[in-house]
Design a protein around this motif. Structure first.
Motif, PDB file in Angstrom:
ATOM      1  N   ARG A 297       0.855  -1.187   0.000  1.00  0.00           N
ATOM      2  CA  ARG A 297       0.000   0.000   0.000  1.00  0.00           C
ATOM      3  C   ARG A 297       0.885   1.228   0.000  1.00  0.00           C
ATOM      4  NH1 ARG A 297      -5.593  -1.038   2.306  1.00  0.00           N
ATOM      5  NH2 ARG A 297      -5.623  -3.272   2.432  1.00  0.00           N
ATOM      6  N   THR A 298       0.577   2.134  -0.907  1.00  0.00           N
ATOM      7  CA  THR A 298       1.348   3.368  -0.956  1.00  0.00           C
ATOM      8  C   THR A 298       0.642   4.439  -0.156  1.00  0.00           C
ATOM      9  OG1 THR A 298       0.250   4.024  -3.004  1.00  0.00           O
ATOM     10  CG2 THR A 298       2.334   2.855  -3.210  1.00  0.00           C
TER      11      THR A 298
ATOM     12  N   LYS B 267       0.052   8.398   0.734  1.00  0.00           N
ATOM     13  CA  LYS B 267       0.101   9.681   0.048  1.00  0.00           C
ATOM     14  C   LYS B 267       1.056  10.616   0.772  1.00  0.00           C
ATOM     15  CE  LYS B 267      -2.910   8.785  -3.107  1.00  0.00           C
ATOM     16  NZ  LYS B 267      -2.541   8.671  -4.478  1.00  0.00           N
TER      17      LYS B 267
ATOM     18  N   GLU C 167       6.595  10.042  -6.292  1.00  0.00           N
ATOM     19  CA  GLU C 167       5.318   9.382  -6.027  1.00  0.00           C
ATOM     20  C   GLU C 167       4.878   8.549  -7.230  1.00  0.00           C
ATOM     21  OE1 GLU C 167       1.168  10.703  -4.035  1.00  0.00           O
ATOM     22  OE2 GLU C 167       1.681  11.782  -5.858  1.00  0.00           O
ATOM     23  N   ILE C 168       5.054   9.091  -8.425  1.00  0.00           N
ATOM     24  CA  ILE C 168       4.682   8.350  -9.640  1.00  0.00           C
ATOM     25  C   ILE C 168       5.535   7.091  -9.761  1.00  0.00           C
ATOM     26  CG2 ILE C 168       4.754   8.436 -12.153  1.00  0.00           C
ATOM     27  CD1 ILE C 168       3.889  11.409 -11.888  1.00  0.00           C
TER      28      ILE C 168
ATOM     29  N   ARG D 123       6.963   5.468  -7.279  1.00  0.00           N
ATOM     30  CA  ARG D 123       6.552   4.554  -6.214  1.00  0.00           C
ATOM     31  C   ARG D 123       5.259   3.846  -6.587  1.00  0.00           C
ATOM     32  NH1 ARG D 123       5.491   7.966  -1.979  1.00  0.00           N
ATOM     33  NH2 ARG D 123       7.695   8.344  -1.757  1.00  0.00           N
ATOM     34  N   GLU D 124       4.289   4.586  -7.142  1.00  0.00           N
ATOM     35  CA  GLU D 124       3.025   3.971  -7.539  1.00  0.00           C
ATOM     36  C   GLU D 124       3.237   2.956  -8.653  1.00  0.00           C
ATOM     37  OE1 GLU D 124       0.454   7.188  -8.550  1.00  0.00           O
ATOM     38  OE2 GLU D 124       0.005   7.681  -6.463  1.00  0.00           O
ATOM     39  N   GLN D 125       4.106   3.285  -9.611  1.00  0.00           N
ATOM     40  CA  GLN D 125       4.377   2.358 -10.698  1.00  0.00           C
ATOM     41  C   GLN D 125       5.068   1.107 -10.179  1.00  0.00           C
ATOM     42  OE1 GLN D 125       3.264   2.680 -13.856  1.00  0.00           O
ATOM     43  NE2 GLN D 125       3.966   0.585 -14.077  1.00  0.00           N
TER      44      GLN D 125
ATOM     45  N   ALA E 131       4.742  -0.155  -7.178  1.00  0.00           N
ATOM     46  CA  ALA E 131       3.738  -0.931  -6.451  1.00  0.00           C
ATOM     47  C   ALA E 131       2.850  -1.704  -7.426  1.00  0.00           C
ATOM     48  CB  ALA E 131       2.891  -0.020  -5.569  1.00  0.00           C
ATOM     49  N   LYS E 132       2.467  -1.073  -8.532  1.00  0.00           N
ATOM     50  CA  LYS E 132       1.656  -1.770  -9.539  1.00  0.00           C
ATOM     51  C   LYS E 132       2.432  -2.924 -10.154  1.00  0.00           C
ATOM     52  CE  LYS E 132      -1.219   2.145 -10.862  1.00  0.00           C
ATOM     53  NZ  LYS E 132      -1.499   3.135 -11.914  1.00  0.00           N
TER      54      LYS E 132
END
Length: 192
Positions: free
Chosen positions: A21-22, A24, A163-164, A166-168, A170-171
């Motif tokens: 889970r990321t 914010k 953040e981008i 990190r989200e990528q 995680a995906k």
């Protein structure tokens, strides 16, 4: 009998890489809220200037003031759209990536909104809303200019890239985990 090295179902679900889970970034959340406030102030300036423009043209006494208000509507609308930070807007108007420039544009719109107030006394409510919109956008513009001088915009862009990324990541990790589970299920199916 050889001992199986495959993880059991409870071990699989307890693995640390499962379901990352990321969180914010609080700084980016504050920046987004401030951008929302600035966009709302710009839209309020659009409404006030449009109403003042209609009144100027309807009375016929202040044609130049009406034209001035039309320009204020267009520029205020541009300020509101710039706050969305759409890639296409920033591509053609890359100067708006710099917070000091964005703040100066907002201050300009605030001054345009405040200019030529209607002192005839027939619309005190319009004057109040006009002053409110003007001072609100002026305050946002000043904060943008000061933040731009302090390089807060650069910090925001760096954190957004992080953040981008990190989200990528995680995906990608979730996709790998899903693929691993599919392959394990195929391996178990082949053994049986």
């Amino acid at each position: 009998m050889p001992r199986s090295t495959e993880p059991t179902g409870s071990q699989r679900s307890a693995s640390p890489s499962a379901r990352v889970r990321t969180r914010k970034d609080p700084f980016l959340v504050v920046c987004r809220c401030f951008s929302l406030l600035t966009g709302a102030a710009a839209l309020l300036c659009v409404c006030v200037n449009a109403l003042a423009s209609v009144r100027s043209f309807k009375n016929g006494s202040d044609i130049f003031g009406g034209i001035f208000r039309c320009y204020a509507v267009v520029i205020a609308l541009f300020v509101a759209v710039a706050e969305t930070e759409w890639a296409i807007i920033l591509k053609f108007w890359s100067v708006l990536e710099y917070w000091a420039a964005r703040g100066m544009l907002q201050i300009f719109v605030a001054v345009m909104t405040r200019a030529f107030p209607d002192f005839r006394g027939e619309s005190q409510d319009l004057i109040f809303v006009q002053q409110l919109a003007s001072y609100l956008l002026l305050a946002c513009g000043l904060i943008y200019v000061i933040s731009g001088v302090l390089c807060i915009g650069c910090l925001k862009r760096a954190r957004m890239r992080k953040e981008i990324t990190r989200e990528q990541a995680a995906k990608d990790l979730e996709e790998l985990e899903r693929r691993r589970e599919e392959l394990e299920a195929l391996l178990i199916a082949e053994r049986t």
